[in-house]
Design a protein around this motif. Structure first.
Motif, PDB file in Angstrom:
ATOM      1  N   LYS A   1       0.826  -1.200   0.000  1.00 47.90           N
ATOM      2  CA  LYS A   1       0.000   0.000   0.000  1.00 47.90           C
ATOM      3  C   LYS A   1       0.867   1.260   0.000  1.00 47.90           C
ATOM      4  O   LYS A   1       1.965   1.277   0.526  1.00 47.90           O
ATOM      5  CB  LYS A   1      -0.909   0.007   1.233  1.00 47.90           C
ATOM      6  CG  LYS A   1      -1.930  -1.122   1.261  1.00 47.90           C
ATOM      7  CD  LYS A   1      -2.770  -1.057   2.530  1.00 47.90           C
ATOM      8  CE  LYS A   1      -3.791  -2.185   2.567  1.00 47.90           C
ATOM      9  NZ  LYS A   1      -4.596  -2.164   3.816  1.00 47.90           N
ATOM     10  N   LYS A   2       0.328   2.325  -0.590  1.00 47.02           N
ATOM     11  CA  LYS A   2       1.053   3.590  -0.653  1.00 47.02           C
ATOM     12  C   LYS A   2       1.371   4.151   0.730  1.00 47.02           C
ATOM     13  O   LYS A   2       2.369   4.849   0.900  1.00 47.02           O
ATOM     14  CB  LYS A   2       0.235   4.619  -1.439  1.00 47.02           C
ATOM     15  CG  LYS A   2       0.176   4.344  -2.937  1.00 47.02           C
ATOM     16  CD  LYS A   2      -0.557   5.463  -3.658  1.00 47.02           C
ATOM     17  CE  LYS A   2      -0.594   5.211  -5.172  1.00 47.02           C
ATOM     18  NZ  LYS A   2      -1.301   6.309  -5.882  1.00 47.02           N
ATOM     19  N   SER A   3       0.521   3.832   1.704  1.00 45.25           N
ATOM     20  CA  SER A   3       0.745   4.340   3.055  1.00 45.25           C
ATOM     21  C   SER A   3       2.032   3.792   3.664  1.00 45.25           C
ATOM     22  O   SER A   3       2.539   4.330   4.650  1.00 45.25           O
ATOM     23  CB  SER A   3      -0.441   3.986   3.951  1.00 45.25           C
ATOM     24  OG  SER A   3      -0.635   2.576   3.997  1.00 45.25           O
ATOM     25  N   LYS A   4       2.582   2.708   3.085  1.00 46.40           N
ATOM     26  CA  LYS A   4       3.806   2.102   3.609  1.00 46.40           C
ATOM     27  C   LYS A   4       5.068   2.626   2.924  1.00 46.40           C
ATOM     28  O   LYS A   4       6.177   2.305   3.355  1.00 46.40           O
ATOM     29  CB  LYS A   4       3.741   0.576   3.441  1.00 46.40           C
ATOM     30  CG  LYS A   4       2.597  -0.099   4.185  1.00 46.40           C
ATOM     31  CD  LYS A   4       2.797  -0.014   5.688  1.00 46.40           C
ATOM     32  CE  LYS A   4       1.704  -0.761   6.429  1.00 46.40           C
ATOM     33  NZ  LYS A   4       1.858  -0.662   7.897  1.00 46.40           N
TER      34      LYS A   4
ATOM     35  N   ASP B   1       6.562   5.648   2.615  1.00 47.27           N
ATOM     36  CA  ASP B   1       7.463   6.503   3.394  1.00 47.27           C
ATOM     37  C   ASP B   1       8.196   5.710   4.460  1.00 47.27           C
ATOM     38  O   ASP B   1       9.386   5.949   4.724  1.00 47.27           O
ATOM     39  CB  ASP B   1       6.675   7.643   4.049  1.00 47.27           C
ATOM     40  CG  ASP B   1       6.168   8.655   3.036  1.00 47.27           C
ATOM     41  OD1 ASP B   1       6.711   8.672   1.905  1.00 47.27           O
ATOM     42  OD2 ASP B   1       5.233   9.415   3.352  1.00 47.27           O
ATOM     43  N   GLU B   2       7.498   4.771   5.081  1.00 44.80           N
ATOM     44  CA  GLU B   2       8.116   3.955   6.125  1.00 44.80           C
ATOM     45  C   GLU B   2       9.244   3.094   5.549  1.00 44.80           C
ATOM     46  O   GLU B   2      10.322   2.984   6.150  1.00 44.80           O
ATOM     47  CB  GLU B   2       7.055   3.064   6.770  1.00 44.80           C
ATOM     48  CG  GLU B   2       7.580   2.172   7.877  1.00 44.80           C
ATOM     49  CD  GLU B   2       6.500   1.272   8.443  1.00 44.80           C
ATOM     50  OE1 GLU B   2       6.854   0.255   9.053  1.00 44.80           O
ATOM     51  OE2 GLU B   2       5.300   1.591   8.251  1.00 44.80           O
TER      52      GLU B   2
END
Length: 870
Positions: free
Chosen positions: A131-134, A136-137
């Motif tokens: 997922k795109k939310s991951k 940056d991490e």
């Protein structure tokens, strides 16, 4: 004969090998002699840098160590100067290719050329499969920022990190493919884009755990010993059945420990294997060797002079003939999981013997009976030398030192160090999670130790500023709580940064107002009254104005009001018997209730006054662990009793006659055949009687509560709690007062309490909904809460989640009292503690029972928690 032939053959082989070795060494020596004869020495002339590099040539030459005028010989080992230059440049990790060669020779002067190719820089990262939310991490964890040099090591570590991360989450077949593509643009630097193709695959669960060779202990018991590795079970919620190698290896140790706990000290894991099943699950096969069961034989203590064998045995608590338990033996000698454990090591360390050591040694194991010696080296006693504190920027030293249990010249005590950490954490001025003791200048020869406590200041003052619409109008609240105040500096201008702080006193101001009521309160407390003993002095003053609602104007009627003015003074003293966790508190309080034309269902007299002069005594014990926001051990108990004078015993009022007259007047008022004037006259007389009954309140009140904190798994904490309250009357004819009653249900937070009521929390129901309109005189409540920390180390906030079960009820009198007829609820919640605002939270509770007078269960309720900890 055959042996003799074999010996001759072996000799022949050895002779041939020695001859070959001689020939090879001769060739090497000849080559070295030839190189020495043909070698030539050169002087380094010009050194230049070529190739595809953006680095400054002078910097590269300087770092390489190749200087104009230096000499080197070829062919010779002296060429190591060139080799060293190459090694130095490789260590920079900036280049993908490094070549150093002689570009030209003039006489004995050789010009050197360093040809370099820069490593490409990372321009952009493309991530696929998650997922795109991951994104940056992943970029942050692997340091894939633009401009970083793309090395083979970067690729390898990124690939390994991601695959291991997903495998720990149960994606055993996770694969990561990393590719790069060159970027063609106007910038001279070589740059590449990196593509991470992440294929997590499906989560792989454990289908079965098979034990081979387990006869003495059942497979069920062994699986239970594996705390982290579980097979698939649809009814288990807290532990998922994913395979994590590190956890599995830890659980293998737990299996062996389980055998040791049951006497099988020789048990071991022979092998373990993981088998992939066709249904995308795995099975774990564990091969065991159990060995024989052992019991304890004779246990002797050697080297003990400070404590007798009887004293040591009382702590070891192991008798001859007991089943051997290696795990328990280690804990009885030194329990690493509990710093304050009741073990032999702490017995010595709490009595000054910091340098002592205790070692169990098996002296015999004949016939599966283990004889043991507990060998003790006591060493010399250690004494505290210098005690210091660091990190207190705001809190004055004397506030800290008066809480410290370790004193210069005293014998070392581990218990005193642990208690000091608790006391400093309980102050609330420091981050309890970051208080650390440091052993400085430990001198075993002299038997001295310097102790330094490092603390981190946390915001100890809180502000409450809020506004909202409720009760028919706007409600504004301003609250200031200074928990580390210094009243002696109140007139010192330079002390206001922004307020005088550092002496550990508490000062609180609170103002709340709307169209219908106004509340003002002030409180102050000094925890060390007089400065020499832990005697707390506290005082508070409050005033409340309540105005009656006028239905015609839909506004407050200022001519119809109810005022309460109160003052209290209290002292609390830390006791020494039975231990110094006990606190005895005493307080005198006075409230004046004044009504003017304020007729409601709460009071039968609309004009008049009541006075409440009471004495409260309480005994409490709190030995919870160091962090008051998230205790992980210990307990709290408390009992308080509140009394007034028995006025009916000496004020010469005939309350029996008043009671009888009140009954008669009530009958007249309720008789609809009587005229309105007669009923009105009866109502006026009832109000006069009640005014006489409650002119000075007469009652006694007892509250009990207890709660415990126990670690379940890791930092998960279980907190059971019980509560009980009773309000009684000295004179039954005078009756129980309409004040000081219990109102059960909801979040337990009242915006204001006109009549001294206690609001008891029971989530899953509306506020005060589980008591009668006038409140109960008895209540009991039971709760069970499971807490799990999300973050406790952050200085900005501490967060933990919770699940709860609650049950309770309130009763009007003992005739109705039934401790088993309870209203039940369950739910989930979260707590957020920020130093500037205190404790905040939200709970979602489900009431399983109907409200009084209803037949359908109450269902879900949402509760917002402000400034209160449960």
């Amino acid at each position: 004969m055959n042996n003799l032939a074999n010996i001759k053959l072996l000799r022949t082989y050895i002779t041939r090998l020695l001859f070959i070795a001689f020939i090879l060494s001769s060739i090497t020596l000849s080559a070295q002699i030839e190189d020495a004869q043909n070698s030539k020495t050169y002087t380094i002339g010009e050194v230049k840098v070529t190739g595809s590099t953006s680095f400054n040539a002078e910097s590269v030459i300087t770092y390489s160590g190749l200087r104009k005028g230096d000499e080197f010989t070829v062919p010779s080992a002296s060429l190591s100067k060139i080799s060293e230059a190459i090694k130095k440049l490789w260590k920079l990790n900036l280049f993908s290719s490094i070549d150093i060669f002689i570009s030209s020779i003039q006489g004995n002067v050789a010009n050197i050329e360093i040809e370099l190719m820069d490593l490409p820089e990372l321009k952009e990262v493309v991530i696929e499969g998650v997922k795109k939310s991951k994104f940056d991490e992943i970029i942050k964890d692997n340091k894939l920022d633009a401009g970083v040099k793309v090395t083979e090591n970067l690729r390898t570590t990124t690939k390994n990190y991601l695959e291991n991360s997903y495998q720990k989450k149960g994606f055993l077949k996770a694969k990561v493919i990393i590719t790069t593509s060159e970027v063609i643009d106007t910038i001279e630097k070589q740059r590449v884009n990196m593509k991470l193709n992440i294929d997590k695959g499906d989560k792989v669960k454990i289908k079965d755990i098979v034990f081979n060779g387990s006869e003495k202990l059942s497979a069920k018991k062994l699986r239970k010993a594996m705390k982290n590795t579980k097979k698939k079970n649809p009814i288990r919620l807290l532990k998922r059945s994913k395979y994590i190698e590190a956890d599995f290896k830890e659980d293998l140790t737990s299996i062996v420990d389980k055998y040791k706990e049951n006497g099988y000290r020789d048990a071991r894991i022979i092998s373990d294997s993981l088998i992939y099943n066709p249904d995308n699950t795995v099975s774990l096969n564990i091969q065991l060797e159990e060995g024989e069961k052992y019991t304890y034989g004779n246990i002797n203590f050697l080297g003990n002079t400070v404590f007798t064998d009887k004293q040591l045995n009382s702590i070891l608590r192991i008798d001859k003939g007991d089943t051997y338990n290696g795990v328990e033996l280690e804990k009885r000698i030194q329990d690493e999981t509990k710093p304050d454990a009741y073990d032999l090591t702490n017995l010595y360390q709490n009595n000054g013997y910091l340098f002592s050591s205790i070692t169990p040694v098996e002296t015999s194991a004949d016939g599966n009976v283990i004889d043991m010696e507990i060998r003790i080296v006591e060493g010399k006693p250690a004494y505290f030398n210098k005690i210091s504190v660091t990190g207190n920027d705001k809190t004055n030293d004397h506030v800290i030192y008066r809480e410290i249990r370790t004193r210069p010249g005293q014998k070392y005590s581990k218990e005193a160090v642990i208690r000091t950490i608790r006391e400093l954490g309980q102050l609330g001025f420091f981050d309890a999670q970051q208080i650390e003791p440091h052993f400085d200048n430990v001198n075993a020869n002299e038997g001295t130790i310097d102790m330094r406590y490092s603390v981190v200041e946390s915001g100890s003052s809180q502000i409450e500023l809020q506004g909202g619409y409720g009760g028919g109008g706007f409600i504004g609240t301003l609250g200031l709580s200074f928990n580390n105040f210094s009243i002696k500096d109140i007139f010192k201008k330079e002390a206001y940064q922004p307020i005088p702080m550092g002496d550990g006193q508490k000062l609180a101001l609170r103002l709340q107002a709307s169209r219908f009521y106004q509340t003002y309160s002030f409180s102050f407390s000094e925890p060390w009254f007089g400065g020499k003993k832990p005697v707390s002095f506290s005082t508070s003053i409050s005033h409340t104005k309540q105005f009656l609602y006028n239905p015609l104007t839909r506004n407050a009627d200022k001519d119809r009001r109810f005022n309460i003015t109160g003052i209290s003074i209290g002292l609390a003293k830390r006791l020494t018997v039975p231990d110094d966790f006990f606190i005895l508190s005493q307080a005198f309080s006075y409230q004046h209730y004044n009504l003017k034309n304020y007729n409601t269902g709460l009071f039968t007299f609309g004009d008049g006054a009541s006075n409440n002069l009471a004495y409260t005594i309480g005994l409490s014990r709190d030995n919870t662990t160091f962090d008051p926001i998230y205790p992980t051990g210990g307990s709290k108990f408390g009992i308080t009793a509140k009394f007034t004078l028995p006025y009916s015993a000496f004020n010469k009022v005939d309350y029996t006659a008043l009671k009888e007259e009140r009954i008669d007047q009530t009958d007249i008022q309720n008789n609809t055949t009587n005229s309105q004037s007669i009923r009105s006259t009866a109502a006026d007389r009832i109000a006069e009687i009640d005014q006489e009954r409650f002119r000075w309140l007469e009652f006694y009140k007892v509250n009990l509560n207890g709660e415990w904190y126990t670690k379940v798994v890791g930092d998960m904490v279980l907190r059971p709690k019980i509560e009980f309250g009773f309000l009684g009357a000295y004179n039954n004819d005078r009756g129980i007062i309409p004040f000081e009653r219990y109102f059960l249900g909801g979040d337990g937070l009242g915006t204001y309490s006109l009549d001294g009521r206690e609001e008891i929390q029971l989530r899953g129901y509306p506020n005060q909904s589980l008591s009668s309109q006038d409140g109960g005189t008895i209540y009991n409540k039971f709760s069970l809460e499971l807490r799990y920390p999300i973050t406790l180390k952050s200085q900005q906030a501490k967060i933990f989640a919770l699940a709860f079960l609650e049950a309770g009820a309130s009763y009007n009198n003992f005739r109705d009292y039934n401790p088993f007829a309870l209203k039940r609820s369950a739910g989930l919640g979260i707590r957020l503690f920020m130093p500037a605002f205190g404790l905040l939270g939200i709970d979602f509770g489900h009431g399983f029972d109907p409200l009084p007078g209803q037949t359908v269960k109450n269902g879900w309720e949402t509760h917002f928690i402000i400034g209160q900890q449960f």
